[in-house]
Write an enzyme that holds these catalytic residues in place. Structure first.
Site, PDB file in Angstrom:
ATOM      1  N   ASP B  10       0.725  -1.447   0.062  1.00 30.83           N
ATOM      2  CA  ASP B  10      -0.048   0.111   0.118  1.00 30.83           C
ATOM      3  C   ASP B  10       0.891   1.194   0.083  1.00 30.83           C
ATOM      4  OD1 ASP B  10      -2.011   2.044   0.395  1.00 30.83           O
ATOM      5  OD2 ASP B  10      -2.290   1.302   2.573  1.00 30.83           O
ATOM      6  N   ASP B 116      -3.548   2.305  -5.460  1.00 23.69           N
ATOM      7  CA  ASP B 116      -2.437   2.483  -4.936  1.00 23.69           C
ATOM      8  C   ASP B 116      -2.170   1.472  -3.791  1.00 23.69           C
ATOM      9  OD1 ASP B 116      -4.107   3.141  -2.710  1.00 23.69           O
ATOM     10  OD2 ASP B 116      -2.489   4.281  -1.733  1.00 23.69           O
ATOM     11  N   GLU B 117      -2.729   0.102  -4.203  1.00 26.90           N
ATOM     12  CA  GLU B 117      -2.552  -1.226  -3.465  1.00 26.90           C
ATOM     13  C   GLU B 117      -2.653  -2.450  -4.487  1.00 26.90           C
ATOM     14  OE1 GLU B 117      -5.348  -1.200   0.503  1.00 26.90           O
ATOM     15  OE2 GLU B 117      -6.164  -0.352  -1.297  1.00 26.90           O
TER      16      GLU B 117
HETATM   17 MG   LIG Z   1      -2.558   4.117   0.412  1.00 27.52          MG
END
Ligand SMILES: [Mg+2]
Lengths: 87, 421
Positions: B10, B116-117
């Site tokens: 993350d 974003d993961e």
């Molecule tokens: Mg994040």
């Protein structure tokens, strides 16, 4: 700008060019010494995709221009000011 | 015995980090392991107006009490020196696509989970992935070296535990935490219900009806009782999760009937007045919808956007049918934005919904080309075959959602409004 001023600027850029070539050679040597081999670089409008080998292990990496530029922007700005290229 | 270790990576404060990493005034002297010398910066809907909403903040800004969904005025009161920038959605997507590729280069079995993961998994112990912590650290270092963005990684025996470990990694000095099978229950037991990922409002019910304070309390409830209250599917899921069990790629949503379409709606903490603010939420909702559609093994071609205006008074719900089926947020996002632009009358927005329906099964649409290239380069055929057999092709599918074609589409499209460029 007077002709001598223009010549002066031209010589400054030549010196800079020599300097940067020298730095480039030094960096290439350093890659060699550390057994880092660049196999291929793919350039696009937004990034460099680089295929490389470290100690016989092949890998790939992506470097975005926008981040690289943010690192060298200060240098480029100083350069612009020094050689007084009208923007 | 060879087992699988799952990871969730993350990015830290992703949108804000993208800004810091691409602005020369901040790039000098940044340190991978010290985010306290980064600027106090926020991404806000409308930097000219104090009622703009904070969409993302750097850790330094967060340390001053600034949180997302606060107004700019409130944030500036907490930090007079705060640096405020407009969102640049296209830049964030450009970076996101490449970071996902980097993750996949490190871990071929990879599944994008959001902008974003990403989840990944690898066999352990094998010659290729010797030490889970070390290979995770190598990914963290690579993301920093290539993008100047920090991330944290949680590792565990399954996806859900990896997600939970990822949260715990916030407090780990090196940003990587590995919970081994035998320690999972102990780690989970002390975590408050509010930290139990994925349960949504069921967490409140666990607290109110069952008097649970921690995940350990949930683990003490019998599966039968949980099923009685939450139904068979969710009762079983809550039981498993509380015991650190997750049979993914069996997904929490997979029990839902196929072909019915998916939508997500959020009511905002306050009225959003700026297009760029709504644009960010649209992408988040779309991301979640696409994630669910992918997990259901389908693709869709009818995308809808619903907007409710302030005071819950009026709004619109509009849809567009595309020529082809997709589950790719990057392709659908420009369509969402254009729907919004066509029908928004400029009134403040209070609730936003995004849906994808007209679904078909996508078994025949699997493209593995990009994935196969990577396999060749990394000589990981054997590992992949093993994983492939174990999970089926669906888990490999995500790799192709990152094909360059997707990027080309988004590059030509106008994203994020006026700040794009
Ligand atoms: Mg994040």
């Amino acid at each position: 700008m007077r002709p001598l001023g223009q010549l002066r600027r031209y010589l400054m850029l030549r010196l800079l060019h020599e300097n940067i070539m020298q730095l480039g050679k030094y960096t290439a040597q350093e890659l060699d010494e550390n057994h880092i081999e660049i196999l291929h670089i793919d350039q696009t409008a937004k990034d460099f995709r680089i295929q490389y080998r470290v100690n016989n292990k092949e890998s790939q990496a992506i470097f975005m221009r926008v981040m690289l530029y943010s690192d060298i922007k200060a240098i480029l700005q100083t350069l612009d000011e020094t050689v007084e290229i009208p923007s | 015995m060879i087992q699988l270790v799952y990871g969730l990576v993350d990015m830290q404060s992703f949108y804000a980090s993208c800004e810091v990493a691409t602005r020369s005034e901040f790039s000098r002297g940044r340190l991978q392991h010290d985010d306290t010398i980064d600027p106090s910066l926020v991404v806000a809907g409308d930097p000219e107006h104090r009622r703009g909403i904070i969409l993302a903040a750097t850790p330094v800004a967060k340390a001053k009490g600034i949180t997302t969904a606060m107004t700019l005025g409130e944030a500036l009161r907490l930090d007079r020196g705060l640096i405020v920038v407009k969102p640049r959605m296209e830049l964030y997507l450009d970076i996101s696509v490449r970071i996902q590729q980097t993750i996949q280069q490190h871990f071929p079995l990879h599944e994008q989970f959001s902008v974003d993961e990403a989840f990944f998994a690898f066999s352990y112990p094998t010659g290729l992935f010797r030490d889970p912590i070390i290979v995770s650290q190598a990914l963290k270092d690579a993301i920093w070296d290539q993008y100047r963005i920090r991330c944290r990684i949680g590792l565990g025996p399954n996806k859900w535990v990896a997600k939970m470990a990822n949260k715990a990694a916030k407090k780990a000095a090196n940003g990587v935490i590995w919970w081994r099978e035998e320690q999972v229950q102990q780690e989970l037991d002390g975590i408050p219900i509010s930290g139990m990922w994925g349960v949504k409002r069921r967490g409140e019910i666990l607290t109110r009806v069952f008097g649970c304070k921690t995940i350990g309390d949930v683990a003490n409830i019998s599966g039968a009782r949980l099923k009685q209250y939450f139904g068979n599917a969710w009762g079983e899921i809550l039981y498993r999760w509380s015991h650190g069990i997750d049979l993914s790629p069996i997904d929490p949503y997979s029990y839902e009937a196929p072909n019915k379409g998916y939508s997500h709606k959020t009511t905002l903490a306050r009225d959003f007045e700026e297009r760029s603010e709504v644009a960010v939420v649209l992408l988040e909702l779309l991301d979640e919808v696409c994630e669910r559609v992918r997990h259901s093994g389908q693709k869709g071609r009818r995308i809808s956007v619903g907007i409710t205006y302030a005071g819950f008074d009026g709004g619109f719900h509009k849809a567009k049918t595309l020529g082809e089926y997709t589950d790719d947020a990057k392709l659908l996002y420009p369509v969402c934005l254009s729907l919004f632009d066509c029908f928004w009358n400029g009134e403040p927005v209070r609730a936003i919904a995004v849906g994808l329906n007209d679904l078909i099964a996508r078994t025949e649409m699997i493209q593995l080309s990009l994935f196969e290239d990577t396999i060749k380069q990394n000589r990981l055929n054997q590992v992949i075959d093993h994983l492939h057999a174990r999970f089926g092709e669906m888990s490999l599918y995500r790799a192709s959602s990152l094909l360059p074609a997707g990027q080309r589409e988004t590059r030509s499209g106008k994203i994020g409004g006026h700040t794009m460029g």
